[in-house]
Design a protein around this motif. Sequence first.
Motif, PDB file in Angstrom:
ATOM      1  N   LYS A 180       0.825  -1.212   0.000  1.00 31.28           N
ATOM      2  CA  LYS A 180       0.000   0.000   0.000  1.00 31.28           C
ATOM      3  C   LYS A 180       0.856   1.258   0.000  1.00 31.28           C
ATOM      4  O   LYS A 180       0.561   2.229  -0.701  1.00 31.28           O
ATOM      5  N   ALA A 181       1.905   1.260   0.826  1.00 31.67           N
ATOM      6  CA  ALA A 181       2.751   2.453   0.950  1.00 31.67           C
ATOM      7  C   ALA A 181       3.432   2.760  -0.377  1.00 31.67           C
ATOM      8  O   ALA A 181       3.500   3.921  -0.799  1.00 31.67           O
ATOM      9  N   ILE A 182       3.934   1.730  -1.060  1.00 33.85           N
ATOM     10  CA  ILE A 182       4.601   1.947  -2.345  1.00 33.85           C
ATOM     11  C   ILE A 182       3.593   2.461  -3.373  1.00 33.85           C
ATOM     12  O   ILE A 182       3.859   3.429  -4.097  1.00 33.85           O
ATOM     13  N   ASP A 183       2.416   1.830  -3.423  1.00 31.37           N
ATOM     14  CA  ASP A 183       1.388   2.284  -4.367  1.00 31.37           C
ATOM     15  C   ASP A 183       1.011   3.743  -4.111  1.00 31.37           C
ATOM     16  O   ASP A 183       0.888   4.544  -5.030  1.00 31.37           O
ATOM     17  N   TYR A 184       0.846   4.063  -2.838  1.00 25.75           N
ATOM     18  CA  TYR A 184       0.481   5.441  -2.496  1.00 25.75           C
ATOM     19  C   TYR A 184       1.581   6.405  -2.932  1.00 25.75           C
ATOM     20  O   TYR A 184       1.318   7.461  -3.506  1.00 25.75           O
ATOM     21  N   GLU A 185       2.820   6.021  -2.648  1.00 27.74           N
ATOM     22  CA  GLU A 185       3.950   6.901  -2.947  1.00 27.74           C
ATOM     23  C   GLU A 185       4.100   7.125  -4.461  1.00 27.74           C
ATOM     24  O   GLU A 185       4.377   8.239  -4.900  1.00 27.74           O
ATOM     25  N   ILE A 186       3.879   6.087  -5.248  1.00 23.96           N
ATOM     26  CA  ILE A 186       3.953   6.237  -6.715  1.00 23.96           C
ATOM     27  C   ILE A 186       2.888   7.241  -7.178  1.00 23.96           C
ATOM     28  O   ILE A 186       3.167   8.172  -7.934  1.00 23.96           O
ATOM     29  N   LYS A 187       1.663   7.070  -6.681  1.00 19.74           N
ATOM     30  CA  LYS A 187       0.557   7.974  -7.039  1.00 19.74           C
ATOM     31  C   LYS A 187       0.866   9.409  -6.610  1.00 19.74           C
ATOM     32  O   LYS A 187       0.643  10.356  -7.362  1.00 19.74           O
ATOM     33  N   ARG A 188       1.362   9.541  -5.390  1.00 19.99           N
ATOM     34  CA  ARG A 188       1.654  10.880  -4.853  1.00 19.99           C
ATOM     35  C   ARG A 188       2.687  11.584  -5.740  1.00 19.99           C
ATOM     36  O   ARG A 188       2.513  12.746  -6.115  1.00 19.99           O
ATOM     37  N   GLN A 189       3.743  10.850  -6.100  1.00 23.32           N
ATOM     38  CA  GLN A 189       4.792  11.463  -6.925  1.00 23.32           C
ATOM     39  C   GLN A 189       4.253  11.840  -8.307  1.00 23.32           C
ATOM     40  O   GLN A 189       4.608  12.891  -8.854  1.00 23.32           O
ATOM     41  N   GLU A 190       3.385  10.983  -8.863  1.00 23.25           N
ATOM     42  CA  GLU A 190       2.780  11.295 -10.163  1.00 23.25           C
ATOM     43  C   GLU A 190       1.997  12.601 -10.083  1.00 23.25           C
ATOM     44  O   GLU A 190       2.112  13.463 -10.951  1.00 23.25           O
ATOM     45  N   MET A 191       1.224  12.752  -9.019  1.00 22.06           N
ATOM     46  CA  MET A 191       0.415  13.957  -8.838  1.00 22.06           C
ATOM     47  C   MET A 191       1.303  15.193  -8.746  1.00 22.06           C
ATOM     48  O   MET A 191       1.033  16.215  -9.380  1.00 22.06           O
ATOM     49  N   VAL A 192       2.366  15.078  -7.951  1.00 23.44           N
ATOM     50  CA  VAL A 192       3.274  16.228  -7.782  1.00 23.44           C
ATOM     51  C   VAL A 192       3.839  16.643  -9.141  1.00 23.44           C
ATOM     52  O   VAL A 192       3.810  17.821  -9.504  1.00 23.44           O
ATOM     53  N   LEU A 193       4.299  15.653  -9.920  1.00 21.81           N
ATOM     54  CA  LEU A 193       4.894  15.982 -11.227  1.00 21.81           C
ATOM     55  C   LEU A 193       3.847  16.511 -12.198  1.00 21.81           C
ATOM     56  O   LEU A 193       4.090  17.469 -12.939  1.00 21.81           O
ATOM     57  N   GLU A 194       2.675  15.895 -12.198  1.00 22.46           N
ATOM     58  CA  GLU A 194       1.596  16.336 -13.097  1.00 22.46           C
ATOM     59  C   GLU A 194       1.220  17.781 -12.822  1.00 22.46           C
ATOM     60  O   GLU A 194       0.839  18.517 -13.721  1.00 22.46           O
ATOM     61  N   GLU A 195       1.314  18.171 -11.560  1.00 22.71           N
ATOM     62  CA  GLU A 195       0.952  19.539 -11.212  1.00 22.71           C
ATOM     63  C   GLU A 195       2.125  20.487 -11.365  1.00 22.71           C
ATOM     64  O   GLU A 195       2.080  21.637 -10.909  1.00 22.71           O
ATOM     65  N   GLY A 196       3.198  19.983 -11.967  1.00 27.40           N
ATOM     66  CA  GLY A 196       4.346  20.838 -12.237  1.00 27.40           C
ATOM     67  C   GLY A 196       5.276  21.000 -11.060  1.00 27.40           C
ATOM     68  O   GLY A 196       6.188  21.832 -11.078  1.00 27.40           O
ATOM     69  N   GLY A 197       5.081  20.206 -10.016  1.00 21.12           N
ATOM     70  CA  GLY A 197       5.941  20.298  -8.838  1.00 21.12           C
ATOM     71  C   GLY A 197       7.215  19.468  -8.987  1.00 21.12           C
ATOM     72  O   GLY A 197       7.494  18.940 -10.064  1.00 21.12           O
ATOM     73  N   ARG A 198       7.940  19.372  -7.899  1.00 20.94           N
ATOM     74  CA  ARG A 198       9.215  18.666  -7.950  1.00 20.94           C
ATOM     75  C   ARG A 198       9.291  17.767  -6.713  1.00 20.94           C
ATOM     76  O   ARG A 198       8.828  18.134  -5.630  1.00 20.94           O
ATOM     77  N   ILE A 199       9.859  16.572  -6.891  1.00 23.46           N
ATOM     78  CA  ILE A 199       9.977  15.622  -5.774  1.00 23.46           C
ATOM     79  C   ILE A 199      11.183  16.019  -4.929  1.00 23.46           C
ATOM     80  O   ILE A 199      12.242  16.325  -5.466  1.00 23.46           O
ATOM     81  N   ILE A 200      10.993  16.016  -3.624  1.00 24.42           N
ATOM     82  CA  ILE A 200      12.099  16.338  -2.715  1.00 24.42           C
ATOM     83  C   ILE A 200      12.653  15.028  -2.163  1.00 24.42           C
ATOM     84  O   ILE A 200      11.879  14.139  -1.770  1.00 24.42           O
ATOM     85  N   GLN A 201      13.963  14.926  -2.129  1.00 26.64           N
ATOM     86  CA  GLN A 201      14.557  13.727  -1.531  1.00 26.64           C
ATOM     87  C   GLN A 201      14.359  13.784  -0.018  1.00 26.64           C
ATOM     88  O   GLN A 201      14.864  14.690   0.652  1.00 26.64           O
ATOM     89  N   GLU A 202      13.600  12.828   0.485  1.00 22.94           N
ATOM     90  CA  GLU A 202      13.263  12.869   1.911  1.00 22.94           C
ATOM     91  C   GLU A 202      12.901  11.470   2.401  1.00 22.94           C
ATOM     92  O   GLU A 202      12.686  10.553   1.611  1.00 22.94           O
TER      93      GLU A 202
END
Length: 480
Positions: A235-257
């Motif tokens: 679940k955590a991996i699936d959620y994280e993949i979705k979250r990162q997709e949303m951030v990029l789709e909205e023009g954001g950037r992933i932070i290493q954390e």
Amino acid sequence: MTRYQCIRREFMKYEAVIGLEVHAQMLTHSKIFCGCSTSFGSKPNSQTCPVCLGMPGVLPVLNKKVVEFAMRTALATHCTISPLNRFARKNYFYPDLPKGYQISQYELPLAEHGHIDIQVDGVEKRIRLTRIHLEEDAGKNLHEGIEDASYIDLNRTGVPLMEIVSEPDIRSSEEAVAYLKKLRNILVYLEVNDGNLEEGSFRCDANVSIRPVGQEKFGTRTELKNINSFRFIQKAIDYEIKRQEMVLEEGGRIIQETRLWDTQKGITVSMRSKESAHDYRYFPEPDLVPVKIHSDWVEEIQKTLPELPDAKKERFIKDYQIPPYDASVLTQNKKIAFYFEECASLYHRPKAISNWIMGDLLNEEEIPISPRQLTGMIELIDKGVISGKIAKTVFEEMLRTKKDARTIVEEKGLLQVSDDEAILSFVDQVLNANPESVEQYRSGKERLLGFFVGQVMKISSGKANPGKVNELLLKRLKNP
Ligand SMILES: [Zn+2]
């Protein structure tokens, strides 16, 4: 269409890139650098000494068993064992780490470049291992039920861990879970780890990033820490993949954390931004000599390796002629695999044995009936003493009372009725009670036979021999 929407269309498809780090506690009785016990659940701080407390002036002494356990793992996962490996100090300050550094391995790990083969949806895939290294565990902060203070339990400091690091070869949460299950299975077969996620003796961190399909370069990754069940990892991996997709789709950037999985809310939350390796100021541990591993020692360990899950699966298919699916299910748990083999040595019907194990015994913590009891019951079915239907009842009773099948059958009067006269009386009762159906059958509606069989089984409480019932019903229906 705006420019933003164009870009959105183009970059809709992403691919996940996942690498896993597993911390496996080794099943040694004593700690990695001292003689303290490693047993779980003891009174806080009852298993400590000046060495694992990190008092000034004490010297660590390496536990040879720890090296052997890691060597077993390395060989079972096709890694190359380094003839010379060395411990390093990983410096950071934390309340549960009194020394101010953790003894780990850094530039010269115990083993490197292995692999584990997994299967997802019938497709085989190889996941490469980067390295396996040794380290000591830290202690544990206690907060629960304590007001205005934190207590520290140092029983875990110095508990030996193996860190098994994969290459970022994993592309989905299903692959991640398949890899972890396979790895855990191997460690349990090797008897180097107990495979217990809840007690934290098998812990996993996942590095997750995404990139547009077709791109070589990796995206920025986040690290998911210490998730304690396979279901939550997925679940955590699936959620994280979705979250990162949303951030990029909205023009954001992933932070290493570093992110944590919130079990209640079903989301990942930010914990801290990631330290890079140089923040730890690694340097060689001056109190321990480098570990030299001679090829003789490697050969000696190789000879002691047990049959591993993949090999066992192949042998089950060959020796017992059971389907590959059964063989892979039965070998996923060492205890089940041994149980199956013991049953198969007692009775000649491996497929029937496999069916009963896979149907009803797979999820049992401790298998409640002996191989002799299970095969004894299968033999009663094969000999026609009980019907398959009654066997279900007998089986449940056997699990509950631990009595043998034959005893249960005798006590409960569950013997199959094969006697012609007795069955004929059931048949006549059914036919007399359903004259219209009998008429319809005789005028060609032969499907009704199933109905009559069902009725006979019902009034005989499932005890009538189905073969005999069919035979005698046909006889009566054809010759009134
Ligand atoms: Zn100690």
